[in-house]
Design a protein around this motif. Structure first.
Motif, short mmCIF file in Angstrom:
data_model
loop_
_atom_site.label_atom_id
_atom_site.label_comp_id
_atom_site.label_asym_id
_atom_site.label_seq_id
_atom_site.Cartn_x
_atom_site.Cartn_y
_atom_site.Cartn_z
N ASP A 62 1.26 3.61 -2.87
CA ASP A 62 2.24 4.79 -2.72
C ASP A 62 1.49 6.11 -3.21
O ASP A 62 1.81 7.21 -2.93
CB ASP A 62 3.30 4.32 -3.47
CG ASP A 62 3.14 3.91 -4.91
OD1 ASP A 62 2.09 3.64 -5.28
OD2 ASP A 62 3.99 4.13 -5.74
N PHE A 63 0.46 5.72 -3.78
CA PHE A 63 -0.39 7.20 -4.33
C PHE A 63 -1.63 7.39 -3.57
O PHE A 63 -2.39 7.86 -3.75
CB PHE A 63 -0.74 7.10 -5.64
CG PHE A 63 0.22 7.35 -6.84
CD1 PHE A 63 0.63 8.65 -6.98
CD2 PHE A 63 0.98 6.30 -7.22
CE1 PHE A 63 1.66 8.77 -7.91
CE2 PHE A 63 2.03 6.41 -8.19
CZ PHE A 63 2.52 7.67 -8.33
N TYR A 64 -1.73 6.46 -2.39
CA TYR A 64 -2.88 6.47 -1.36
C TYR A 64 -3.08 8.12 -1.12
O TYR A 64 -4.47 8.41 -1.14
CB TYR A 64 -2.75 5.70 -0.16
CG TYR A 64 -3.80 5.35 0.80
CD1 TYR A 64 -4.35 4.31 0.55
CD2 TYR A 64 -4.41 6.55 1.43
CE1 TYR A 64 -5.65 4.06 1.49
CE2 TYR A 64 -5.56 6.35 2.34
CZ TYR A 64 -6.10 5.01 2.34
OH TYR A 64 -7.26 4.41 3.42
N ALA A 65 -2.48 8.81 -0.61
CA ALA A 65 -2.69 10.23 -0.16
C ALA A 65 -3.02 11.10 -1.32
O ALA A 65 -3.62 12.17 -1.16
CB ALA A 65 -1.57 10.83 0.78
N TRP A 66 -2.50 10.58 -2.63
CA TRP A 66 -2.82 11.69 -3.48
C TRP A 66 -4.30 11.73 -4.22
O TRP A 66 -4.63 12.60 -4.80
CB TRP A 66 -1.78 11.19 -4.95
CG TRP A 66 -0.50 11.49 -4.92
CD1 TRP A 66 0.31 11.11 -3.99
CD2 TRP A 66 0.08 12.16 -5.65
NE1 TRP A 66 1.57 11.70 -4.18
CE2 TRP A 66 1.56 12.16 -5.39
CE3 TRP A 66 -0.23 13.11 -7.02
CZ2 TRP A 66 2.46 13.17 -6.00
CZ3 TRP A 66 0.97 13.83 -7.50
CH2 TRP A 66 2.09 13.70 -7.15
N ASN A 67 -5.06 10.74 -3.68
CA ASN A 67 -6.36 10.77 -4.01
C ASN A 67 -6.86 11.90 -3.27
O ASN A 67 -8.00 12.64 -3.64
CB ASN A 67 -6.95 9.41 -3.39
CG ASN A 67 -7.19 8.32 -4.42
OD1 ASN A 67 -7.98 8.25 -5.24
ND2 ASN A 67 -6.09 7.51 -4.08
N THR A 68 -6.63 12.35 -2.06
CA THR A 68 -6.97 13.43 -1.56
C THR A 68 -6.31 14.68 -1.92
O THR A 68 -6.87 15.93 -2.04
CB THR A 68 -6.92 13.30 0.05
OG1 THR A 68 -7.45 12.15 0.45
CG2 THR A 68 -7.21 14.61 0.97
N THR A 69 -4.90 14.60 -2.03
CA THR A 69 -4.27 15.91 -2.64
C THR A 69 -4.65 16.46 -3.80
O THR A 69 -4.69 17.59 -3.77
CB THR A 69 -2.68 15.51 -2.62
OG1 THR A 69 -2.32 14.74 -1.42
CG2 THR A 69 -1.89 16.56 -3.15
N LEU A 70 -4.96 15.48 -4.71
CA LEU A 70 -5.04 16.13 -6.15
C LEU A 70 -6.64 16.43 -5.99
O LEU A 70 -7.14 17.55 -6.63
CB LEU A 70 -5.24 14.66 -7.17
CG LEU A 70 -3.81 14.74 -7.57
CD1 LEU A 70 -3.89 13.56 -8.78
CD2 LEU A 70 -3.06 15.80 -8.13
N PHE A 71 -7.66 15.72 -5.15
CA PHE A 71 -9.11 16.39 -5.04
C PHE A 71 -8.92 17.64 -4.62
O PHE A 71 -9.73 18.49 -4.95
CB PHE A 71 -9.72 15.35 -4.05
CG PHE A 71 -11.04 15.85 -3.84
CD1 PHE A 71 -12.14 15.25 -4.77
CD2 PHE A 71 -11.34 16.35 -2.62
CE1 PHE A 71 -13.43 15.80 -4.44
CE2 PHE A 71 -12.67 16.70 -2.48
CZ PHE A 71 -13.98 16.46 -3.46
N GLU A 72 -8.18 18.02 -3.57
CA GLU A 72 -8.08 19.33 -2.76
C GLU A 72 -7.55 20.37 -3.64
O GLU A 72 -8.05 21.44 -3.68
CB GLU A 72 -7.31 19.08 -1.37
CG GLU A 72 -7.98 18.24 -0.37
CD GLU A 72 -9.56 18.44 -0.11
OE1 GLU A 72 -9.91 19.48 -0.54
OE2 GLU A 72 -10.06 17.74 0.63
#
Length: 485
Positions: free
Chosen positions: A67-77
């Motif tokens: 459920d936090f899959y996209a958060w890896n990119t979101t927080l990175f960006e």
């Protein structure tokens, strides 16, 4: 005209005659070594992006957190936005060498945290630290183009920096895919550390600390409120993706839009600005360019889910899925390198054709990606690869000319702010896109019902909805083309 000697902060590059911009002028002699010093950091950043996209399905299988899959990119960006926004100030304080080395140290620390992660919160913390260093590296690479190279070389230098994503398409998926298939995804992060050391040695020997005061726009105070509002707007959208309720998802989007609007309003009335004058108004050519940069990057953030879709729906291995996903970056690099030498009417055609190609390719992916046995495996793989490359190629065809216009349209005395803002706007587009992608994918069934059926629904909705972003750029290009540069 060459950049004034008072801004030189490195070994003196080879002279370039006015009006000339051959690749040989950029790649030979002192210019070539300086180009390597600038592009190496972007290559490292890009390799990391493809490493993570390739190993992330294996990461969530090991430590959980789908459920936090996209958060890896979101927080990175989001962290990259902060790093990019601070880059001009760090450059003014530490000089080119010190700023670049500091960014590399932070990036290396984040990579080590990711490699050691045993749970998703730990991984997300490491990705945030990585993003802070990576965003600074990316912004410094663009900001130093106008410092170390003569203006006729700027389009070639921008294309070369962008072309480093092509290097990443060869190295990143292989690095991530091989380790993921062997069950050792952590080593994909550990191997980034020696690359950081090699880049640090190159930077330490070729970039010199400046001895004179930085330009006035570099010495400005940090625009903290704008950075906080932009970061908060992305996080609000991302938070909405965690809920299965359409009401809370809508609340997250609305809050994100309001915080983004607040950032623009603050930027327009403050004296401590994040962007150059005119950059927040779509009625100006500069504002249209920055909006186009953000929208084009929104369209490309669909890439973060491509490896998952390819493994779940098409049965590809992590290595094969990683390379297919990297076709988007490969198309971007190829399009950028091929288009950088065009002038006049050729540029106008590229500014129209590029976004149109990206739009069409995303729509095609919305049909192809959900398909299972309806098409032979070989045909399905080929068509998906071509469509992914088309998304990136559309961006690459207009990318060097959009970024060159930022440098030429920048108000007097704001060249440093304008060039650093390229990365800030780019990263905001990617961060917003990642947050919206996570929201759409989760709402369309990625988690519930999940599995193949959920992935089919999520992929169709994701690619179709994200085709709107480059389509809007087609409408903005007329104002950009009419501007005198």
């Amino acid at each position: 005209m060459p950049v004034a000697d008072t801004t030189r902060t490195t070994d003196q590059p080879a002279a370039v005659q006015p009006g000339t911009a051959a690749w040989s002028d950029l790649l030979r002699g002192a210019n070539g070594v300086l180009a390597l010093a600038l592009t190496g950091g972007v290559a490292l950043y890009a390799v990391n992006v493809h490493v993570v996209s390739t190993v992330l399905p294996s990461v969530v299988q090991d430590i959980g957190g789908l459920d936090f899959y996209a958060w890896n990119t979101t927080l990175f960006e989001v962290a990259s936005i902060i790093g990019a926004a601070l880059s001009v100030r760090v450059l003014a304080a530490l000089g080119p060498r010190g700023a670049y080395l500091a960014a590399l140290v932070i990036f290396a620390l984040g990579s080590a945290m990711c490699a050691a992660a045993t749970a998703m919160p730990w991984m997300l913390a490491g990705r945030s630290v990585q993003g802070l260093g990576g965003g600074t590296i990316g912004a410094l690479s663009y900001a130093l183009i106008r410092v170390v190279f003569a203006p006729p070389l700027w389009p070639r230098a921008v294309a070369l920096v962008s072309g480093m994503w092509g290097v990443a398409t060869l190295c990143g998926p292989a690095l991530g895919g091989l380790f993921a298939e062997a069950g050792h995804w952590r080593w994909a992060f550990w191997t980034l550390l020696p690359l950081c050391v090699l880049q640090a040695l190159l930077v330490a020997t070729r970039l010199k600390p400046h001895a004179k005061a930085p330009p006035a726009d570099s010495a400005a105070r940090i625009p903290g409120p704008q950075i906080a509002l932009l970061a908060s707007s992305v996080m609000a959208i991302a938070a909405g993706s965690l809920s299965t309720s359409l009401v809370w998802q809508a609340v997250g989007i609305a809050a994100g839009l309001m915080l983004g609007a607040a950032a623009i309003a603050w930027e327009r009335r403050t004296t401590v600005r994040l962007l150059p004058k005119g950059a927040t108004a779509l009625g100006t050519a500069l504002g249209a360019v920055y909006a186009s940069v953000a929208l084009l990057l929104v369209g490309t953030t669909t890439e973060i889910f491509v490896p998952y879709f390819l493994q779940t729906l098409h049965g590809h291995t992590p290595l094969a899925a990683g390379y297919l996903a990297a076709a988007m970056a490969g198309g971007w690099s190829l399009g950028s390198l091929l288009s950088s030498g065009h002038e006049g009417r050729g540029v106008a055609r590229l500014l129209h054709a590029g976004p149109a190609l990206s739009t069409l390719s995303l729509l095609i992916l919305s049909i192809l990606m959900p398909l299972g046995a309806e098409l032979p495996v070989g045909m399905r793989t080929l068509l998906c690869g071509l469509a992914l490359a088309g998304v990136g190629a559309g961006v690459g065809l207009c990318w060097p000319h959009l970024l060159t216009r930022v440098l030429t349209l920048a108000p007097p005395g704001e060249g440093g702010t304008a060039s650093a803002a390229i990365t800030t706007v780019q990263l905001y587009g990617m961060a917003t896109g990642a947050a919206v992608a996570g929201l759409i994918a989760n709402a369309a069934g990625l988690l519930s019902p999940g599995g193949v059926a959920g992935a089919q629904s999520a992929s169709a909705w994701l690619f179709a909805s994200f085709a709107v972003a480059p389509a809007l750029v087609v409408l903005l290009t007329r104002r950009i083309i009419k501007a005198r540069v």
